[in-house]
Write an enzyme that holds these catalytic residues in place. Sequence first.
Site, PDB file in Angstrom:
ATOM      1  N   PRO A   2     -35.117  81.281  42.772  1.00 28.58           N
ATOM      2  CG  PRO A   2     -33.535  82.940  42.387  1.00 28.58           C
ATOM      3  CD  PRO A   2     -33.972  81.924  43.394  1.00 28.58           C
ATOM      4  CD  GLU A   3     -39.105  77.229  39.803  1.00 29.86           C
ATOM      5  OE1 GLU A   3     -39.441  76.634  38.759  1.00 29.86           O
ATOM      6  OE2 GLU A   3     -39.829  77.272  40.806  1.00 29.86           O
TER       7      GLU A   3
END
Length: 269
Positions: A2-3
């Site tokens: 996840p960013e």
Amino acid sequence: MPELPEVETVRRGLDDILTGHRIEAVHIDDSRLVQPRSSRAVERRLAGATVTSVGRRGKWLLLELDTGDTAVHHLRMTGSFAVDGETLPHERLQYVTDAHIVRYVDPRRFGTLEVGKHAVMHSMLDSKLGPEPLEAAWDATVLRTSLRGRSTTIKAALLDQRVVAGLGNIYVDEALHGAGIAPRVRAGTLSLVRAERLVVAVREVLTLALDSGGSTLSDYRQVDGTFGSMQDRFLVYGRAGEPCAHCGRALRSATIAGRTTVWCTHCQR
Ligand SMILES: [Zn+2]
């Protein structure tokens, strides 16, 4: 992994569920999550606290507590949260509040939880992380200052969390395409005009991703179990060999900064 947009989407979900609620009990089923601390010590420290807000710094989630502590989660590769329902496979932690059960799930077990005093946790994060890209204080001048003297590629520089916080392989490639900058450009040589274009492109792609609820590639999902749709809007990530949305030429792929990188050799210079 996840960013920023995915972590921010999770933050919003947790904020809705946790803020203003008292943590009655915490159950940690995987000591690796909190090592080198003991699970029991962390459970005892968090129990009884009320969550005053849920924040984010880069890819880190911060549960602020009325005890003066901050609980800091990093989802790493496969961490996610779910609310209520039955026990899930790979569940590592439960927050039992006065209203809900919040479950932390992590199949590959790389996620972490650290608990400490607010000031200690925030200075720990500030020492690892550069500016937040969606805050006005981050602009082309700040970006160029942080790139000055760097002989690495712009791709590597943007992946460095000390240059700008929260970007990873997906959004770096999308932003470079949006800005018309080739991933192998030397970071220290970026002109002010190109730095300005890059700042705009980073903000545009992050904003679009936030509006889409993030991108769902493997284990990421929103706290309410729904999936993000940004993966349907990628212009370069995962599209090597497909036509560039701008010029129609085939997108190229190579390993840059240790990561699979996709770009258009015509539109990005
Ligand atoms: Zn193109």
